[in-house]
Design an enzyme around this catalytic site. Structure first.
Site, PDB file in Angstrom:
ATOM      1  N   ARG A 169       0.674  -1.163   0.103  1.00  0.00           N
ATOM      2  CA  ARG A 169       0.208   0.054   0.098  1.00  0.00           C
ATOM      3  C   ARG A 169       0.773   1.462   0.600  1.00  0.00           C
ATOM      4  O   ARG A 169       0.531   2.255   0.557  1.00  0.00           O
ATOM      5  CB  ARG A 169      -1.232   0.124   1.026  1.00  0.00           C
ATOM      6  CG  ARG A 169      -2.197  -0.947   1.650  1.00  0.00           C
ATOM      7  CD  ARG A 169      -3.029  -1.203  -0.039  1.00  0.00           C
ATOM      8  NE  ARG A 169      -4.070  -1.969   0.463  1.00  0.00           N
ATOM      9  CZ  ARG A 169      -4.286  -3.582   0.593  1.00  0.00           C
ATOM     10  NH1 ARG A 169      -2.605  -4.479  -0.441  1.00  0.00           N
ATOM     11  NH2 ARG A 169      -5.043  -3.747   0.167  1.00  0.00           N
ATOM     12  N   CYS A 216     -10.230  -0.227   3.936  1.00  0.00           N
ATOM     13  CA  CYS A 216      -9.408  -0.572   5.179  1.00  0.00           C
ATOM     14  C   CYS A 216      -9.295   0.817   5.075  1.00  0.00           C
ATOM     15  O   CYS A 216      -8.191   1.221   5.569  1.00  0.00           O
ATOM     16  CB  CYS A 216      -8.516  -1.774   5.101  1.00  0.00           C
ATOM     17  SG  CYS A 216      -9.493  -2.929   5.352  1.00  0.00           S
TER      18      CYS A 216
HETATM   19  P1  FAD Z   1      -7.444   8.018  -4.285  1.00  0.00           P
HETATM   20  O1  FAD Z   1      -8.531   7.739  -3.702  1.00  0.00           O
HETATM   21  O2  FAD Z   1      -8.149   9.116  -5.146  1.00  0.00           O
HETATM   22  O3  FAD Z   1      -5.667   9.076  -3.853  1.00  0.00           O
HETATM   23  C1  FAD Z   1      -5.290   7.934  -3.248  1.00  0.00           C
HETATM   24  C2  FAD Z   1      -3.953   8.426  -3.829  1.00  0.00           C
HETATM   25  O4  FAD Z   1      -3.311   8.540  -5.227  1.00  0.00           O
HETATM   26  C3  FAD Z   1      -3.766  10.055  -3.416  1.00  0.00           C
HETATM   27  O5  FAD Z   1      -2.555  10.216  -2.686  1.00  0.00           O
HETATM   28  C4  FAD Z   1      -3.127  10.360  -4.699  1.00  0.00           C
HETATM   29  O6  FAD Z   1      -2.576  11.919  -5.042  1.00  0.00           O
HETATM   30  C5  FAD Z   1      -2.795   9.220  -5.406  1.00  0.00           C
HETATM   31  N1  FAD Z   1      -3.208   9.405  -6.905  1.00  0.00           N
HETATM   32  C6  FAD Z   1      -4.146   9.272  -7.310  1.00  0.00           C
HETATM   33  N2  FAD Z   1      -4.499   9.455  -8.551  1.00  0.00           N
HETATM   34  C7  FAD Z   1      -2.770   9.513  -9.027  1.00  0.00           C
HETATM   35  C8  FAD Z   1      -2.049   9.797 -10.219  1.00  0.00           C
HETATM   36  N3  FAD Z   1      -3.500   9.528 -11.528  1.00  0.00           N
HETATM   37  N4  FAD Z   1      -1.263  10.591  -9.889  1.00  0.00           N
HETATM   38  C9  FAD Z   1      -0.206  10.530  -9.036  1.00  0.00           C
HETATM   39  N5  FAD Z   1      -0.823  10.751  -8.307  1.00  0.00           N
HETATM   40  C10 FAD Z   1      -2.143   9.907  -7.182  1.00  0.00           C
HETATM   41  N6  FAD Z   1      -6.989  -0.612  -1.536  1.00  0.00           N
HETATM   42  C11 FAD Z   1      -6.899  -2.066  -1.680  1.00  0.00           C
HETATM   43  O7  FAD Z   1      -5.292  -1.798  -2.030  1.00  0.00           O
HETATM   44  N7  FAD Z   1      -7.626  -3.326  -1.333  1.00  0.00           N
HETATM   45  C12 FAD Z   1      -8.215  -3.488  -1.860  1.00  0.00           C
HETATM   46  O8  FAD Z   1      -9.071  -4.640  -1.297  1.00  0.00           O
HETATM   47  C13 FAD Z   1      -9.285  -2.164  -1.033  1.00  0.00           C
HETATM   48  N8  FAD Z   1     -10.540  -2.427  -1.209  1.00  0.00           N
HETATM   49  C14 FAD Z   1     -11.665  -1.568  -1.181  1.00  0.00           C
HETATM   50  C15 FAD Z   1     -12.917  -1.543  -0.583  1.00  0.00           C
HETATM   51  C16 FAD Z   1     -13.173  -0.122  -0.970  1.00  0.00           C
HETATM   52  C17 FAD Z   1     -15.429  -0.782  -0.563  1.00  0.00           C
HETATM   53  C18 FAD Z   1     -13.170   1.348  -1.132  1.00  0.00           C
HETATM   54  C19 FAD Z   1     -13.706   2.165  -0.715  1.00  0.00           C
HETATM   55  C20 FAD Z   1     -12.030   1.218  -0.895  1.00  0.00           C
HETATM   56  C21 FAD Z   1     -10.824  -0.428  -1.401  1.00  0.00           C
HETATM   57  N9  FAD Z   1      -9.658   0.233  -1.280  1.00  0.00           N
HETATM   58  C22 FAD Z   1      -8.778  -0.880  -1.353  1.00  0.00           C
HETATM   59  C23 FAD Z   1      -8.473   1.349  -1.359  1.00  0.00           C
HETATM   60  C24 FAD Z   1      -8.839   2.694  -2.551  1.00  0.00           C
HETATM   61  O9  FAD Z   1      -9.185   1.214  -3.502  1.00  0.00           O
HETATM   62  C25 FAD Z   1      -7.624   2.036  -2.829  1.00  0.00           C
HETATM   63  O10 FAD Z   1      -6.365   3.003  -2.537  1.00  0.00           O
HETATM   64  C26 FAD Z   1      -7.203   2.735  -5.089  1.00  0.00           C
HETATM   65  O11 FAD Z   1      -5.714   2.189  -5.338  1.00  0.00           O
HETATM   66  C27 FAD Z   1      -7.482   4.170  -4.194  1.00  0.00           C
HETATM   67  O12 FAD Z   1      -7.261   4.859  -5.715  1.00  0.00           O
HETATM   68  P2  FAD Z   1      -7.721   5.978  -6.170  1.00  0.00           P
HETATM   69  O13 FAD Z   1      -7.885   6.296  -7.629  1.00  0.00           O
HETATM   70  O14 FAD Z   1      -8.994   6.088  -5.777  1.00  0.00           O
HETATM   71  O15 FAD Z   1      -6.656   6.882  -5.237  1.00  0.00           O
HETATM   72  N1  EPU Z   2     -11.455 -10.558  10.839  1.00  0.00           N
HETATM   73  C1  EPU Z   2     -11.920 -10.387  12.160  1.00  0.00           C
HETATM   74  N2  EPU Z   2     -12.711  -9.273  12.310  1.00  0.00           N
HETATM   75  C2  EPU Z   2     -13.273  -8.658  11.807  1.00  0.00           C
HETATM   76  C3  EPU Z   2     -12.184  -8.373  10.633  1.00  0.00           C
HETATM   77  C4  EPU Z   2     -11.351  -9.448  10.216  1.00  0.00           C
HETATM   78  O1  EPU Z   2     -11.501 -11.693  13.225  1.00  0.00           O
HETATM   79  O2  EPU Z   2     -13.837  -7.905  11.577  1.00  0.00           O
HETATM   80  C5  EPU Z   2     -10.398 -11.768  10.852  1.00  0.00           C
HETATM   81  C6  EPU Z   2     -11.082 -12.927   9.623  1.00  0.00           C
HETATM   82  O3  EPU Z   2     -11.215 -13.662  10.047  1.00  0.00           O
HETATM   83  C7  EPU Z   2      -9.717 -12.883   8.874  1.00  0.00           C
HETATM   84  C8  EPU Z   2      -8.293 -11.582   9.682  1.00  0.00           C
HETATM   85  O4  EPU Z   2      -9.018 -10.782  10.072  1.00  0.00           O
HETATM   86  O5  EPU Z   2      -8.610 -14.024   9.712  1.00  0.00           O
HETATM   87  C9  EPU Z   2      -8.362 -11.009   7.871  1.00  0.00           C
HETATM   88  O6  EPU Z   2      -9.363 -10.947   7.935  1.00  0.00           O
HETATM   89  P1  EPU Z   2      -9.818 -10.071   5.974  1.00  0.00           P
HETATM   90  O7  EPU Z   2      -9.800 -11.567   5.268  1.00  0.00           O
HETATM   91  O8  EPU Z   2     -10.806 -10.131   5.989  1.00  0.00           O
HETATM   92  O9  EPU Z   2      -8.641  -9.766   5.491  1.00  0.00           O
HETATM   93  P2  EPU Z   2      -8.058  -8.142   6.095  1.00  0.00           P
HETATM   94  O10 EPU Z   2      -6.266  -7.957   6.379  1.00  0.00           O
HETATM   95  O11 EPU Z   2      -9.286  -7.564   6.903  1.00  0.00           O
HETATM   96  C10 EPU Z   2      -7.284  -7.024   3.720  1.00  0.00           C
HETATM   97  C11 EPU Z   2      -6.776  -5.993   2.573  1.00  0.00           C
HETATM   98  C12 EPU Z   2      -7.762  -5.477   2.158  1.00  0.00           C
HETATM   99  C13 EPU Z   2      -8.865  -6.850   1.226  1.00  0.00           C
HETATM  100  C14 EPU Z   2      -8.590  -7.911   2.245  1.00  0.00           C
HETATM  101  C15 EPU Z   2      -9.105  -9.010   0.756  1.00  0.00           C
HETATM  102  C16 EPU Z   2      -5.331  -5.010   4.301  1.00  0.00           C
HETATM  103  C17 EPU Z   2      -5.545  -3.639   5.511  1.00  0.00           C
HETATM  104  N3  EPU Z   2      -7.173  -4.851   3.930  1.00  0.00           N
HETATM  105  O12 EPU Z   2      -7.924  -6.851   4.319  1.00  0.00           O
HETATM  106  O13 EPU Z   2      -8.181  -4.557   1.790  1.00  0.00           O
HETATM  107  O14 EPU Z   2      -9.972  -6.314  -0.089  1.00  0.00           O
HETATM  108  O15 EPU Z   2      -7.278  -8.473   2.884  1.00  0.00           O
HETATM  109  O16 EPU Z   2      -7.437 -10.078   0.489  1.00  0.00           O
HETATM  110  O17 EPU Z   2      -4.936  -5.422   3.647  1.00  0.00           O
HETATM  111  C18 EPU Z   2      -7.891  -2.034   1.693  1.00  0.00           C
HETATM  112  O18 EPU Z   2      -6.563  -2.254   1.362  1.00  0.00           O
HETATM  113  O19 EPU Z   2      -8.720  -0.705   1.844  1.00  0.00           O
HETATM  114  C19 EPU Z   2      -8.602  -2.748   1.723  1.00  0.00           C
HETATM  115  C20 EPU Z   2     -10.291  -3.472   1.698  1.00  0.00           C
END
Ligand code: FAD
Ligand code: EPU
Length: 310
Positions: A169, A216
């Site tokens: 990240r 997250c």
């Molecule tokens: P923004 O949130 O708009 O910006 C994030 C950063 O990127 C800022 O510093 C911004 O300046 C920079 N940035 C954006 N565009 C550019 C550009 N063109 N050039 C330079 N810098 C730029 N993240 C995960 O990693 N894994 C997940 O599973 C995941 N699940 C999510 C689920 C939900 C429901 C939500 C709402 C978010 C989730 N995220 C997850 C977080 C998020 O989607 C990621 O961090 C994503 O990469 C952010 O991209 P964005 O385009 O929305 O960037």
């Molecule tokens: N868990 C709990 N309680 C909760 C949530 C999770 O006990 O309320 C436990 C689960 O049972 C599991 C462990 O925590 O044993 C990990 O949970 P999960 O599998 O949901 O994965 P996570 O580590 O919480 C990560 C990423 C998510 C990504 C998922 C799927 C981070 C911070 N989060 O979640 O990314 O979608 O894996 O691979 O790295 C994001 O970065 O915004 C994000 C949503």
């Protein structure tokens, strides 16, 4: 196509409407469709906005310009042509940084190209996904990223992916860089195999809430899980104003409707303190980027400075 230079003046928008958490005050929005637009927009302090899915913006908004790439940087419609372009001498395909990741993941699956399955469900733009090295345990952006084009120091430059400092990240883009395009290398597979891999990712995400959120809130500490720690501290359902620790997944803070940034910060701080006190002994650092908060407002949170000295 509307170029920034034609916008008189650039729009003032509430960033709540451009972020998935739905929180944040006003800023001046500069939509860039061309390199000339980027030149104009970057003459004063600025920040770059993607899909706003990893941001917490202060209630007072931000004083810097907010630059968003426009349609000219969105190549989702042409992505089905990857087959034809994949034999290019540089290998892979160049895509605009405003291309929405969900559409890209779907289209890659439809044409049977593998490499993006792990990003299913990440609501990013391609630029934001590179900047955050978005991912899941099934794969991350750096798996397919070869090279980027960016607007930096007044012009376009290219940089290999291995020079971007991509980690869990995080990236280390040059200060002020606006990613404009990225080159991805995907692997030939079949739609069936890609869909099967995506079904696994989908299953892993099923416990995540559908309400407004920014994903997250905290990074997983090394060898641990922020969600598990917050859950174990008994914090699911903890609420400040309209901001709630999701009962479905403890590492998601959801906006029940009309939450303020102050509500969300208060909740983040309570979570940090209570997890620390719970005996876990692990400090939680936010995954989100914080825009517009005074330094020291929440000492353990991560305030991200704007791209130029402000
Ligand atoms: P923004 O949130 O708009 O910006 C994030 C950063 O990127 C800022 O510093 C911004 O300046 C920079 N940035 C954006 N565009 C550019 C550009 N063109 N050039 C330079 N810098 C730029 N993240 C995960 O990693 N894994 C997940 O599973 C995941 N699940 C999510 C689920 C939900 C429901 C939500 C709402 C978010 C989730 N995220 C997850 C977080 C998020 O989607 C990621 O961090 C994503 O990469 C952010 O991209 P964005 O385009 O929305 O960037
Ligand atoms: N868990 C709990 N309680 C909760 C949530 C999770 O006990 O309320 C436990 C689960 O049972 C599991 C462990 O925590 O044993 C990990 O949970 P999960 O599998 O949901 O994965 P996570 O580590 O919480 C990560 C990423 C998510 C990504 C998922 C799927 C981070 C911070 N989060 O979640 O990314 O979608 O894996 O691979 O790295 C994001 O970065 O915004 C994000 C949503």
């Amino acid at each position: 196509m509307t170029a920034v230079l034609d916008q008189t003046p650039p729009q003032t928008v509430r960033l709540a409407s451009l972020t998935t958490l739905g929180v944040g005050g006003e800023a001046e929005l500069w939509t860039a469709e061309t390199t000339a637009d980027l030149e104009a927009a970057t003459r004063e302090p600025y920040r770059v906005l993607g899909a706003g899915s990893n941001l917490l913006v202060a209630d007072a908004g931000v004083s810097e310009r907010v630059i968003k790439l426009g349609h000219a940087y969105n190549d989702v419609r042409t992505f089905g042509a990857y087959n034809a372009t994949s034999s290019g001498s540089d290998g892979g395909v160049w895509l605009g940084a405003a291309t929405p990741l969900p559409g890209l993941v779907r289209r890659a699956a439809a044409v049977g190209w593998s490499g993006l399955e792990g990003l299913l469900g990440v609501p990013a733009t391609l630029g934001g996904a590179v900047a955050m090295n978005a991912g899941t345990r099934f794969g991350e952006m750096s798996d397919t990223l070869q090279e980027v084009e960016m607007f930096v120091n007044g012009g376009l430059e290219r940089l290999n992916a291995d020079a971007l400092g991509l980690g869990y990240r995080r990236s280390a883009l040059p200060p002020g860089a606006v990613l404009t395009r990225a080159r991805l290398a995907l692997t030939p597979s079949s739609p069936e195999r890609v869909q099967a891999a995506m079904a696994q990712v989908d299953a892993a995400r099923r416990g995540q809430p559908k309400n407004k959120s920014a994903g997250c809130a905290f990074k997983n500490p090394p060898g641990s899980s922020a969600g598990r720690l917050i859950d174990a501290a008994g914090l699911k359902g903890l609420r400040v104003g309209q901001a709630l620790v999701s009962p479905e997944h403890a590492n998601f803070i959801v906006n029940l409707g009309g939450a303020s940034a102050a509500d969300v910060v208060a909740l983040l701080e309570q979570i940090q303190q209570r997890v620390r006190r719970s005996g876990a002994g692990v400090p939680l650092a936010t995954e989100w980027e914080l825009w517009g908060f005074a330094p020291g407002t929440a000492a353990t949170l991560r305030e991200v400075p704007c791209a130029l000295p402000c």
